[in-house]
Design an enzyme around this catalytic site. Sequence first.
Site, PDB file in Angstrom:
ATOM      1  N   GLN A 274     -67.543  -2.421 -33.672  1.00 62.03           N
ATOM      2  CA  GLN A 274     -66.526  -3.475 -33.796  1.00 62.03           C
ATOM      3  C   GLN A 274     -66.796  -4.507 -32.695  1.00 62.03           C
ATOM      4  O   GLN A 274     -66.126  -4.547 -31.667  1.00 62.03           O
ATOM      5  CB  GLN A 274     -65.135  -2.836 -33.667  1.00 62.03           C
ATOM      6  CG  GLN A 274     -63.995  -3.723 -34.115  1.00 62.03           C
ATOM      7  CD  GLN A 274     -63.939  -3.940 -35.621  1.00 62.03           C
ATOM      8  OE1 GLN A 274     -64.466  -3.148 -36.394  1.00 62.03           O
ATOM      9  NE2 GLN A 274     -63.341  -5.039 -36.049  1.00 62.03           N
TER      10      GLN A 274
ATOM     11  N   LYS B  57     -77.874  -4.215 -48.720  1.00 64.32           N
ATOM     12  CA  LYS B  57     -76.807  -3.200 -48.779  1.00 64.32           C
ATOM     13  C   LYS B  57     -75.447  -3.850 -48.640  1.00 64.32           C
ATOM     14  O   LYS B  57     -75.296  -4.829 -47.911  1.00 64.32           O
ATOM     15  CB  LYS B  57     -77.034  -2.206 -47.630  1.00 64.32           C
ATOM     16  CG  LYS B  57     -75.911  -1.223 -47.383  1.00 64.32           C
ATOM     17  CD  LYS B  57     -76.154  -0.367 -46.153  1.00 64.32           C
ATOM     18  CE  LYS B  57     -75.244  -0.725 -45.015  1.00 64.32           C
ATOM     19  NZ  LYS B  57     -75.362   0.151 -43.838  1.00 64.32           N
TER      20      LYS B  57
ATOM     21  N   THR C  36     -75.764   5.441 -46.057  1.00 65.73           N
ATOM     22  CA  THR C  36     -76.760   4.360 -46.073  1.00 65.73           C
ATOM     23  C   THR C  36     -78.137   4.935 -46.406  1.00 65.73           C
ATOM     24  O   THR C  36     -78.872   4.403 -47.251  1.00 65.73           O
ATOM     25  CB  THR C  36     -76.793   3.657 -44.693  1.00 65.73           C
ATOM     26  OG1 THR C  36     -75.511   3.084 -44.465  1.00 65.73           O
ATOM     27  CG2 THR C  36     -77.858   2.571 -44.634  1.00 65.73           C
TER      28      THR C  36
ATOM     29  N   GLY D  88     -54.580  18.966 -22.327  1.00 67.05           N
ATOM     30  CA  GLY D  88     -55.838  18.295 -22.675  1.00 67.05           C
ATOM     31  C   GLY D  88     -56.270  17.220 -21.692  1.00 67.05           C
ATOM     32  O   GLY D  88     -57.400  16.746 -21.736  1.00 67.05           O
ATOM     33  N   GLU D  89     -55.387  16.822 -20.787  1.00 69.32           N
ATOM     34  CA  GLU D  89     -55.788  15.807 -19.801  1.00 69.32           C
ATOM     35  C   GLU D  89     -56.847  16.393 -18.868  1.00 69.32           C
ATOM     36  O   GLU D  89     -56.871  17.592 -18.619  1.00 69.32           O
ATOM     37  CB  GLU D  89     -54.563  15.364 -18.978  1.00 69.32           C
ATOM     38  CG  GLU D  89     -53.611  14.496 -19.765  1.00 69.32           C
ATOM     39  CD  GLU D  89     -52.475  13.955 -18.893  1.00 69.32           C
ATOM     40  OE1 GLU D  89     -52.461  14.220 -17.677  1.00 69.32           O
ATOM     41  OE2 GLU D  89     -51.608  13.262 -19.451  1.00 69.32           O
TER      42      GLU D  89
ATOM     43  N   ASP E 114     -83.353   2.955 -38.777  1.00 69.74           N
ATOM     44  CA  ASP E 114     -81.981   2.476 -38.572  1.00 69.74           C
ATOM     45  C   ASP E 114     -81.569   2.770 -37.131  1.00 69.74           C
ATOM     46  O   ASP E 114     -82.224   3.564 -36.438  1.00 69.74           O
ATOM     47  CB  ASP E 114     -81.027   3.168 -39.558  1.00 69.74           C
ATOM     48  CG  ASP E 114     -79.849   2.279 -39.936  1.00 69.74           C
ATOM     49  OD1 ASP E 114     -79.627   1.261 -39.248  1.00 69.74           O
ATOM     50  OD2 ASP E 114     -79.149   2.607 -40.914  1.00 69.74           O
TER      51      ASP E 114
ATOM     52  N   THR F 154     -72.249   8.628 -41.722  1.00 70.35           N
ATOM     53  CA  THR F 154     -71.962   9.511 -42.862  1.00 70.35           C
ATOM     54  C   THR F 154     -73.241   9.951 -43.583  1.00 70.35           C
ATOM     55  O   THR F 154     -73.232  10.931 -44.316  1.00 70.35           O
ATOM     56  CB  THR F 154     -71.099   8.768 -43.905  1.00 70.35           C
ATOM     57  OG1 THR F 154     -71.826   7.606 -44.344  1.00 70.35           O
ATOM     58  CG2 THR F 154     -69.772   8.347 -43.327  1.00 70.35           C
TER      59      THR F 154
ATOM     60  N   ARG G   5     -71.250  -2.723 -47.911  1.00 67.29           N
ATOM     61  CA  ARG G   5     -70.317  -1.625 -47.665  1.00 67.29           C
ATOM     62  C   ARG G   5     -68.906  -2.157 -47.895  1.00 67.29           C
ATOM     63  O   ARG G   5     -68.546  -3.209 -47.375  1.00 67.29           O
ATOM     64  CB  ARG G   5     -70.470  -1.113 -46.229  1.00 67.29           C
ATOM     65  CG  ARG G   5     -69.663   0.148 -45.957  1.00 67.29           C
ATOM     66  CD  ARG G   5     -69.604   0.448 -44.473  1.00 67.29           C
ATOM     67  NE  ARG G   5     -70.879   0.856 -43.914  1.00 67.29           N
ATOM     68  CZ  ARG G   5     -71.302   2.114 -43.860  1.00 67.29           C
ATOM     69  NH1 ARG G   5     -70.575   3.083 -44.336  1.00 67.29           N
ATOM     70  NH2 ARG G   5     -72.472   2.395 -43.310  1.00 67.29           N
TER      71      ARG G   5
HETATM   72  C1  R5P Z   1     -75.022  -0.351 -40.071  1.00 69.79           C
HETATM   73  O1  R5P Z   1     -75.048  -1.561 -39.865  1.00 69.79           O
HETATM   74  C2  R5P Z   1     -75.817   0.607 -39.243  1.00 69.79           C
HETATM   75  O2  R5P Z   1     -77.042   0.071 -38.842  1.00 69.79           O
HETATM   76  C3  R5P Z   1     -76.043   1.899 -39.990  1.00 69.79           C
HETATM   77  O3  R5P Z   1     -76.805   1.632 -41.139  1.00 69.79           O
HETATM   78  C4  R5P Z   1     -74.747   2.543 -40.404  1.00 69.79           C
HETATM   79  O4  R5P Z   1     -73.848   2.606 -39.329  1.00 69.79           O
HETATM   80  C5  R5P Z   1     -74.965   3.921 -40.975  1.00 69.79           C
HETATM   81  O5  R5P Z   1     -73.735   4.436 -41.377  1.00 69.79           O
HETATM   82  P1  R5P Z   1     -73.650   5.520 -42.514  1.00 69.79           P
HETATM   83  O6  R5P Z   1     -74.558   6.655 -42.160  1.00 69.79           O
HETATM   84  O7  R5P Z   1     -72.196   5.920 -42.497  1.00 69.79           O
HETATM   85  O8  R5P Z   1     -73.993   4.871 -43.807  1.00 69.79           O
END
Ligand code: R5P
Length: 300
Positions: free
Chosen positions: A94, A191, A225, A35-36, A217, A222, A193
């Site tokens: 992060q 929101k 949101t 895989g390298e 956004d 996923t 999380r």
């Molecule tokens: C969060 O601060 C970002 O702006 C997005 O709302 C977030 O990363 C969306 O992630 P997901 O689709 O997993 O909810």
Amino acid sequence: MKIFSGTSNKPLAENLAKDLGIELSPLEVFIFPDGEKRIRILDKVLDEDVFVVQSTSKPADENYMELFFIIDALKRSGAKSITAIVPYFGYQRQDHQFRDGEAVSVKVVAEILEKVGINKLIALDLHSIKIEQAFDISVIHLSALSIFAKFIKEKVWDKNSTLVSPDMGGIRRIKILSKMLGDMPYSIIEKNRDLATGFVFANKIEGKIGKRAIIVDDMISTGETIDKAASLLKKNEAEDIVVFATHPVFSEIAPKILQESGVSSVYVTDTIFVPKEKRFPKLKILSVSELISTELKKNS
Ligand code: R5P
């Protein structure tokens, strides 16, 4: 000017080269049985200004390593300057320690990119301003908001439309877009999380909602949101919900969640290549190629 592409988003790199009236320069990516990867530049770059396109989306580690090796190979081949065009900049979420004991991944990848030898970074819709601050070199931060504004003006807007930020972190973004659209009204969802489980709660909406809600956004991962925001908006009498998000990060479950959610269309850009198996009927893809080529033309 020469443009090279890693393997993560070649279609965008090809469009970009086309917009600039040049061909992508060839490079060889040889994959060893374990895989390298071995990278070899197959064009002359001595004293050239060189651009490398690579989205560091999933698999982020592999795509980053490939980018590091391409940059190293270009440097060793005598390129005058190297600009990394990273349409989706992985590991950006992060950007600080949310909890004790965590790594600040954006700082780590920024330091490696600088060390390996880039002179400039071009990135799109970075998650926060802290990301630019992780670099000592110059960062050109482009935004797909202008593309969204044009599209909304031409195809989506009516007088009952309201822009919606699905979380507090998107306030800056929604205010900029509202200005671009002649002070279009906006509202913000509160929101939360759960950091351990990733579960999303859309608690309440601040501001009035029109019949058409336009959620904006920076990325969809996923789809939670968007799904939770859409349910809350429906409860608050929104009749049509459209989504604009720059980066289609799309985890495995996202296409199903988004297709089955209360939204009618999901507009994303091609900062990340979306493979066939992740496309779904509500998905529409807008290109950022012209946005990037316009920036490159300014400096050539
Ligand atoms: C969060 O601060 C970002 O702006 C997005 O709302 C977030 O990363 C969306 O992630 P997901 O689709 O997993 O909810």
